[in-house]
Scaffold this motif. Sequence first.
Motif, PDB file in Angstrom:
ATOM      1  N   UNK A 319       0.849  -1.194   0.000  1.00  0.00           N
ATOM      2  CA  UNK A 319       0.000   0.000   0.000  1.00  0.00           C
ATOM      3  C   UNK A 319       0.887   1.248   0.000  1.00  0.00           C
ATOM      4  N   UNK A 328      -3.566   4.595  -7.441  1.00  0.00           N
ATOM      5  CA  UNK A 328      -4.762   4.313  -6.631  1.00  0.00           C
ATOM      6  C   UNK A 328      -5.048   2.811  -6.651  1.00  0.00           C
ATOM      7  N   UNK A 329      -4.093   2.045  -6.206  1.00  0.00           N
ATOM      8  CA  UNK A 329      -4.146   0.591  -6.281  1.00  0.00           C
ATOM      9  C   UNK A 329      -4.941   0.051  -5.094  1.00  0.00           C
ATOM     10  N   UNK A 330      -6.264   0.221  -5.158  1.00  0.00           N
ATOM     11  CA  UNK A 330      -7.132  -0.131  -4.030  1.00  0.00           C
ATOM     12  C   UNK A 330      -7.132  -1.634  -3.760  1.00  0.00           C
ATOM     13  N   UNK A 331      -6.728  -2.423  -4.747  1.00  0.00           N
ATOM     14  CA  UNK A 331      -6.658  -3.870  -4.524  1.00  0.00           C
ATOM     15  C   UNK A 331      -5.688  -4.213  -3.408  1.00  0.00           C
ATOM     16  N   UNK A 332      -4.660  -3.389  -3.243  1.00  0.00           N
ATOM     17  CA  UNK A 332      -3.713  -3.643  -2.156  1.00  0.00           C
ATOM     18  C   UNK A 332      -4.326  -3.316  -0.794  1.00  0.00           C
ATOM     19  N   UNK A 334      -7.481  -3.904  -0.157  1.00  0.00           N
ATOM     20  CA  UNK A 334      -8.256  -5.132   0.054  1.00  0.00           C
ATOM     21  C   UNK A 334      -7.345  -6.239   0.588  1.00  0.00           C
ATOM     22  N   UNK A 335      -6.182  -6.368  -0.021  1.00  0.00           N
ATOM     23  CA  UNK A 335      -5.211  -7.371   0.437  1.00  0.00           C
ATOM     24  C   UNK A 335      -4.882  -7.171   1.912  1.00  0.00           C
ATOM     25  N   UNK A 359     -14.928   0.543  -4.426  1.00  0.00           N
ATOM     26  CA  UNK A 359     -15.327  -0.858  -4.410  1.00  0.00           C
ATOM     27  C   UNK A 359     -16.349  -1.069  -3.304  1.00  0.00           C
TER      28      UNK A 359
END
Lengths: 415, 415
Positions: A319, A328-332, A334-335, A359
């Motif tokens: 993150x 804006x890597x929002x998947x990280x 979530x991780x 999301x």
Amino acid sequence: MAHALPVSPLARPLPELGVIRGVRLGAAEAGIRYKGRTDLVLAEFAPGTTVAGVFTQSKCPGAPVDWCRAALPHGLAGALVVNAGNANVFTGRAGHQTCQATAEAAAKLAGCPLNTVYLASTGVIGEILPHERLTAALPALHDSLSETGWEAAARGIMTTDTFPKAAIRTATLNGTTVTIQGIAKGSGMVAPDMATMLAFVATDAALPAPVLQSLLSEQTKTTFNCITVDSDTSTSDMLLLFATGAAQNPTVAADCDALTDPTLGAFRAALHAVLRDLALLVIRDGEGATKLMSIQVSGAVSNDSAHKVAMAIGNSPLVKTAIAGEDANWGRVVMAVGKCGEPADRDTLSVSIGGVCIARNGTVVTGYDETPVVAHMKGQDIDIAVDLGLGSGTAQIWSCDLTHGYIDINGSYRS
Amino acid sequence: MAHALPVSPLARPLPELGVIRGVRLGAAEAGIRYKGRTDLVLAEFAPGTTVAGVFTQSKCPGAPVDWCRAALPHGLAGALVVNAGNANVFTGRAGHQTCQATAEAAAKLAGCPLNTVYLASTGVIGEILPHERLTAALPALHDSLSETGWEAAARGIMTTDTFPKAAIRTATLNGTTVTIQGIAKGSGMVAPDMATMLAFVATDAALPAPVLQSLLSEQTKTTFNCITVDSDTSTSDMLLLFATGAAQNPTVAADCDALTDPTLGAFRAALHAVLRDLALLVIRDGEGATKLMSIQVSGAVSNDSAHKVAMAIGNSPLVKTAIAGEDANWGRVVMAVGKCGEPADRDTLSVSIGGVCIARNGTVVTGYDETPVVAHMKGQDIDIAVDLGLGSGTAQIWSCDLTHGYIDINGSYRS
């Protein structure tokens, strides 16, 4: 070394500092590690000054932490000695002897009992701190103390810090105006588990030590314990709060409920503001930081759970590097939520960045337009909000990004 | 992106790979995210192939993880489909639909039941994985499968990996020689909490699924669950073990005690070696890594406690940057021990680097000569040993250093 680092882009100028009646302080060059800069700070407190403190929860605390923990039950403070450049940690019997000799010298100069001297050290771990350097410099330093020495003190405790840190507030207490002013240092090894690296706050309010301690312990939870630079909790974390009583406000009972008593309402708010200011200044000087991340978690099963989730996001290297890269890597995010072991459900989770919900319910929002989020990522202040959709627990923490600067600073700290 | 990264200085060449009778595999370009490289892998297993698996403990697992978890109780495997470039994580109903469509296509080609198809995806989180790309590429890929497709498969599952990873061992099982061969990928978001990013191992041994599962679950604890690149546990971690039975060894009872049965001794050892090889190859390709850290903790109150202490050291950004800087900054090891919350006592703690005892009983060793430690730090393999002096718990884990390369890779992964 510290003095060679460029000033953090997130730096804030010092506020206009005041004086705290009953506190005289100053800084000197003791030549402990750095050359051509101050590295020793002395503060002297008026007789009757009360004190509260919180310390690192590390199982390997520094000798000064041991020293202060032993002094704290007495509740009174006469002097404070702080050095930068050597943390006096993991130094065995020699570490304790340095504390003893330094405190004896300070007590003699200040004319106070030995168990009212507070000590703090910051810098390299595992090297013997030669107390002769400190005790040799103390007499001249004592002669130079003044009520306006706050900025000098803020500078004298810096290590890899790139700017001095201070905060000030006033409050009305029982009809009397009192001032609260503090300084802090800290830039790396910041993930306080009671208080950050070093922070010292003083007020001219007259408050019994138990009241001070109750306020400090409670407010640390939502200020210093909510910041992280690198997840590495220091061996030397220490936050001390001194109350000189010089404002001569009407007496506050030692057995009042400090956390709820309406008399203390304004003081509580002002103290919290000072602690929050100082904690955020530490993050603004996080090693290599270029972005300040504010992370809010809601919908957790408890506040404690929300805090853990927020810290998992704030401590995630992936993150932090994404923020550094303005991605804006929002998947990280979530991780990070998924990994931290706290109750979470992918299908009730929502993630927002810069106020834009990205999301929700286990997938990206239909028609998600990244444009405003990309613009937000280019700023210095990055807001991440996560709702777990499970309960009413909330938390807010602050972190910073992870950049080449952090690697530069920490790959060569001792050399 | 992955193909632009220089090969890790810690890379190892592929071992001489064999075949596993009963497994045919291959790779193809499906154009999911990367251009000019393979990104889709298909493996077909002989009828009767048994399977075991371990998966991420993330609360936000990918759709393929859900799919495989649901399939695993059936205990049989007919086909495996893996794609790189898109993790199919946090993709809601669309993620499940992609799994369903891909598995249906693979089942038809392989002539196996739908619930014997295994799926894995790795890459960006939060983007819909278009199953048409996969299903369009599968028929030609199926035509090309061969027993010698292992290297192609090892390359086809790479993302930020800089070299393909494989391991092979043979063992005697009930008088029959069997082979165990596996491939893995993983470079960042590596802190496996059951298995690493993706690893696939096959053997021609005939072993019942419960026996396989028992061995895999136990051995994961001391191999994949003992590595960390960045403390960030993936949403997609998956380790699958397939046993085709083609070696036709005498039957092993499904209800034997897989962890102690002497019949399985050589197989257990060989499997553990393959898993350990693969796990260490993942660390050797840790994003930006230039040093492999081996961390041994002894004298803990339990093995579990030792593991947590070792992980705290291996995940500490300050320890990892010191290693990158070839700085024998053992004070940061002390810090990491102190912060992690496990039982520890500063005054019984000892720290060794490169076999040299540096600190003991709460202080530096008398006459400590840093010279051999400085030489050790310049190597690629860094050994850190900590004895807590409290009990008999031990653990060993592996990590890598934290360098500019990690920031480069992760500040721009999606762009």
